[in-house]
Design a protein around this motif. Structure first.
Motif, PDB file in Angstrom:
ATOM      1  N   LEU A 182       0.772  -1.304  -0.164  1.00 33.92           N
ATOM      2  CA  LEU A 182       0.018  -0.154   0.084  1.00 33.92           C
ATOM      3  C   LEU A 182       0.748   1.130   0.180  1.00 33.92           C
ATOM      4  O   LEU A 182       0.730   2.351  -0.885  1.00 33.92           O
ATOM      5  CB  LEU A 182      -0.983  -0.051   1.203  1.00 33.92           C
ATOM      6  N   GLU A 183       1.849   1.210   0.857  1.00 32.54           N
ATOM      7  CA  GLU A 183       2.809   2.499   0.980  1.00 32.54           C
ATOM      8  C   GLU A 183       3.705   2.554  -0.436  1.00 32.54           C
ATOM      9  O   GLU A 183       4.077   3.679  -0.889  1.00 32.54           O
ATOM     10  CB  GLU A 183       3.584   2.331   1.986  1.00 32.54           C
ATOM     11  N   GLU A 184       4.122   1.494  -0.935  1.00 36.93           N
ATOM     12  CA  GLU A 184       4.954   1.514  -1.851  1.00 36.93           C
ATOM     13  C   GLU A 184       4.193   1.901  -3.383  1.00 36.93           C
ATOM     14  O   GLU A 184       4.847   2.663  -4.139  1.00 36.93           O
ATOM     15  CB  GLU A 184       5.412   0.227  -2.403  1.00 36.93           C
ATOM     16  N   SER A 185       2.792   1.733  -3.273  1.00 38.99           N
ATOM     17  CA  SER A 185       1.967   1.960  -4.450  1.00 38.99           C
ATOM     18  C   SER A 185       1.931   3.754  -4.383  1.00 38.99           C
ATOM     19  O   SER A 185       1.990   4.423  -5.370  1.00 38.99           O
ATOM     20  CB  SER A 185       0.532   1.598  -4.341  1.00 38.99           C
ATOM     21  N   ALA A 186       1.848   4.250  -3.070  1.00 39.94           N
ATOM     22  CA  ALA A 186       1.948   5.799  -2.941  1.00 39.94           C
ATOM     23  C   ALA A 186       3.181   6.367  -3.566  1.00 39.94           C
ATOM     24  O   ALA A 186       2.889   7.409  -3.875  1.00 39.94           O
ATOM     25  CB  ALA A 186       1.375   5.833  -1.497  1.00 39.94           C
ATOM     26  N   LEU A 187       4.087   5.553  -2.958  1.00 39.05           N
ATOM     27  CA  LEU A 187       5.462   6.165  -3.505  1.00 39.05           C
ATOM     28  C   LEU A 187       5.775   6.001  -4.898  1.00 39.05           C
ATOM     29  O   LEU A 187       6.274   7.077  -5.423  1.00 39.05           O
ATOM     30  CB  LEU A 187       6.529   5.433  -2.672  1.00 39.05           C
ATOM     31  N   VAL A 188       5.201   5.059  -5.577  1.00 40.62           N
ATOM     32  CA  VAL A 188       5.444   5.254  -6.855  1.00 40.62           C
ATOM     33  C   VAL A 188       4.471   6.159  -7.658  1.00 40.62           C
ATOM     34  O   VAL A 188       4.777   6.650  -8.888  1.00 40.62           O
ATOM     35  CB  VAL A 188       4.847   3.706  -7.450  1.00 40.62           C
ATOM     36  N   THR A 192       5.474  11.362  -1.102  1.00 42.93           N
ATOM     37  CA  THR A 192       6.870  11.599  -0.374  1.00 42.93           C
ATOM     38  C   THR A 192       6.548  10.349   0.630  1.00 42.93           C
ATOM     39  O   THR A 192       5.398   9.837   1.030  1.00 42.93           O
ATOM     40  CB  THR A 192       7.246  12.705   0.121  1.00 42.93           C
ATOM     41  N   ARG A 193       7.637   9.981   1.349  1.00 38.47           N
ATOM     42  CA  ARG A 193       7.618   9.173   2.426  1.00 38.47           C
ATOM     43  C   ARG A 193       6.735   9.552   3.601  1.00 38.47           C
ATOM     44  O   ARG A 193       5.775   8.732   4.239  1.00 38.47           O
ATOM     45  CB  ARG A 193       8.833   8.831   3.095  1.00 38.47           C
ATOM     46  N   LEU A 194       6.817  10.921   3.874  1.00 35.06           N
ATOM     47  CA  LEU A 194       6.047  11.550   4.979  1.00 35.06           C
ATOM     48  C   LEU A 194       4.419  11.531   4.534  1.00 35.06           C
ATOM     49  O   LEU A 194       3.682  11.142   5.512  1.00 35.06           O
ATOM     50  CB  LEU A 194       6.226  12.805   5.296  1.00 35.06           C
ATOM     51  N   GLN A 195       4.319  11.577   3.316  1.00 35.44           N
ATOM     52  CA  GLN A 195       3.026  11.898   2.811  1.00 35.44           C
ATOM     53  C   GLN A 195       2.115  10.369   2.783  1.00 35.44           C
ATOM     54  O   GLN A 195       1.056  10.029   3.259  1.00 35.44           O
ATOM     55  CB  GLN A 195       2.783  12.469   1.255  1.00 35.44           C
ATOM     56  N   ALA A 196       2.976   9.299   2.380  1.00 38.73           N
ATOM     57  CA  ALA A 196       2.310   7.939   2.310  1.00 38.73           C
ATOM     58  C   ALA A 196       2.301   7.517   3.730  1.00 38.73           C
ATOM     59  O   ALA A 196       1.251   6.842   4.128  1.00 38.73           O
ATOM     60  CB  ALA A 196       3.600   7.339   1.779  1.00 38.73           C
ATOM     61  N   MET A 197       3.108   8.100   4.758  1.00 42.28           N
ATOM     62  CA  MET A 197       2.923   7.691   5.987  1.00 42.28           C
ATOM     63  C   MET A 197       1.517   8.237   6.769  1.00 42.28           C
ATOM     64  O   MET A 197       0.932   7.585   7.267  1.00 42.28           O
ATOM     65  CB  MET A 197       4.064   7.986   6.977  1.00 42.28           C
ATOM     66  N   LEU A 198       1.286   9.622   6.483  1.00 44.09           N
ATOM     67  CA  LEU A 198       0.146  10.295   6.939  1.00 44.09           C
ATOM     68  C   LEU A 198      -1.168   9.867   6.378  1.00 44.09           C
ATOM     69  O   LEU A 198      -2.166   9.880   7.132  1.00 44.09           O
ATOM     70  CB  LEU A 198       0.626  11.842   7.147  1.00 44.09           C
ATOM     71  N   ARG A 199      -1.019   9.500   4.828  1.00 40.36           N
ATOM     72  CA  ARG A 199      -2.370   9.372   4.366  1.00 40.36           C
ATOM     73  C   ARG A 199      -2.723   7.818   4.163  1.00 40.36           C
ATOM     74  O   ARG A 199      -3.711   7.614   3.931  1.00 40.36           O
ATOM     75  CB  ARG A 199      -2.126   9.966   2.775  1.00 40.36           C
ATOM     76  N   ILE A 200      -1.566   7.055   4.376  1.00 42.65           N
ATOM     77  CA  ILE A 200      -1.845   5.501   4.309  1.00 42.65           C
ATOM     78  C   ILE A 200      -1.612   4.936   5.372  1.00 42.65           C
ATOM     79  O   ILE A 200      -2.645   4.070   5.974  1.00 42.65           O
ATOM     80  CB  ILE A 200      -0.911   4.894   2.978  1.00 42.65           C
ATOM     81  N   THR A 201      -0.587   5.024   6.073  1.00 40.33           N
ATOM     82  CA  THR A 201      -0.189   4.135   7.064  1.00 40.33           C
ATOM     83  C   THR A 201      -0.802   4.449   8.454  1.00 40.33           C
ATOM     84  O   THR A 201      -1.512   3.586   9.145  1.00 40.33           O
ATOM     85  CB  THR A 201       1.521   3.959   7.322  1.00 40.33           C
ATOM     86  N   VAL A 202      -0.772   5.651   8.864  1.00 37.16           N
ATOM     87  CA  VAL A 202      -1.403   6.105  10.035  1.00 37.16           C
ATOM     88  C   VAL A 202      -3.028   6.185  10.062  1.00 37.16           C
ATOM     89  O   VAL A 202      -3.459   5.450  11.097  1.00 37.16           O
ATOM     90  CB  VAL A 202      -1.001   7.725  10.279  1.00 37.16           C
TER      91      VAL A 202
END
Length: 291
Positions: A182-188, A192-202
């Motif tokens: 899920l996070e890798e798709s957002a990075l692709v 950014t890593r921070l955006q993927a963290m705040l919008r996907i993982t958190v």
């Protein structure tokens, strides 16, 4: 005979399930019941041996009125709320950043660092309050004199030292349970890593974050040792320390006010658990078995 055989599973279920649950509820809820009847009982019924100690004949609110009008209990309640909320907010943010780093990022020494954080949590507060008292007494925040001692800021600075390690350890396991794809798709897609963290993982880790928040709030609300050592002014005390220190004078116990204060102090935590207990259990179990 057939009726007895047919009813045997019901009796077996009652013996295995209902009786132990009822006994557990009785043991768990009896202290709250005793606090309630003591807080609402008038003074003339306390030492009346002709009345059962488990009942109230004439309930009264006089002890609660005294508690909120003739003592510093409202200030203790405010101090406890401020300390618990700020400490919880700081601990959740720090635990989220640390747990995400150790659970989602790959770098040398991450596992050892995670174990070191958990071992830090295992150190009992009785071994830490003396060196922390020395630190607090010499740590000057914002140029205040005296530095931090006898201020609620002393607790706000101190409490994360035992809240963050457990919160980090819990979130490490929870973050590891979230699929990396899920996070890798957002990075692709350009995040950014921070955006993927705040919008996907958190957002997916919300049950774990709520578990850390409930745990942190509960410990901050009920903590006694640090509050007893760091706070001496009656107006800066928290509820656990104020109730014990001000309603017990030598061999004289103000039982009604003491129980009323303890009952009121337990209400916020009970309300929080009643609303978020499902998230709390989900976060604890996920953090315990994953990773």
């Amino acid at each position: 005979m057939f009726a007895q055989v047919r009813h045997f599973p019901v009796l077996k279920r009652a013996a295995i399930v209902y009786v132990p649950v009822a006994a557990l509820l009785l043991i768990t809820l009896f202290p709250f019941y005793w606090m309630a009847i003591t807080a609402f009982k008038p003074n003339d019924e306390f030492y009346n041996t002709t009345i059962s100690p488990f009942v109230i004949l004439h309930p009264t609110l006089d002890h609660f009125i005294i508690l909120f009008t003739k003592t510093h209990y409202p200030e203790w309640l405010r101090n406890t709320m401020v300390v618990a909320i700020v400490s919880t907010a700081v601990s959740v943010v720090a635990s989220t950043m640390a747990g995400y780093s150790l659970g989602r990022l790959r770098y040398r020494g991450a596992n050892w660092l995670g174990w070191a954080i958990f071992v830090t949590y295992l150190v009992p507060p009785t071994l830490l309050f003396l060196p922390l008292a020395e630190v607090i007494s010499n740590f000057n925040l914002f140029g205040w004199e005296p530095p931090l001692m006898n201020s609620i800021w002393a607790l706000i600075v101190t409490y994360p030292t035992f809240l963050v390690p457990f919160g980090t350890w819990l979130l490490i396991g929870y973050f590891k349970s979230i699929p990396h794809e899920l996070e890798e798709s957002a990075l692709v897609d350009g995040a950014t890593r921070l955006q993927a963290m705040l919008r996907i993982t958190v957002p997916l880790a919300l049950p774990g974050l709520l578990s850390v928040a409930i745990f942190s709030f509960t410990l901050s609300w009920n903590e006694f040792i640090y509050a007893l050592v760091f706070l001496s002014d009656v107006t800066t005390k928290t509820v656990p320390v104020g109730v014990i220190s001000e309603f017990i004078a030598g061999d004289q116990y103000f039982w009604a006010e003491l129980m009323a204060g303890a009952l009121m102090g337990s209400v916020p935590v009970a309300i929080i658990y009643s609303f978020f207990v499902e998230y709390f259990v989900a976060g604890l179990t996920a953090g315990a078995v994953k990773g």
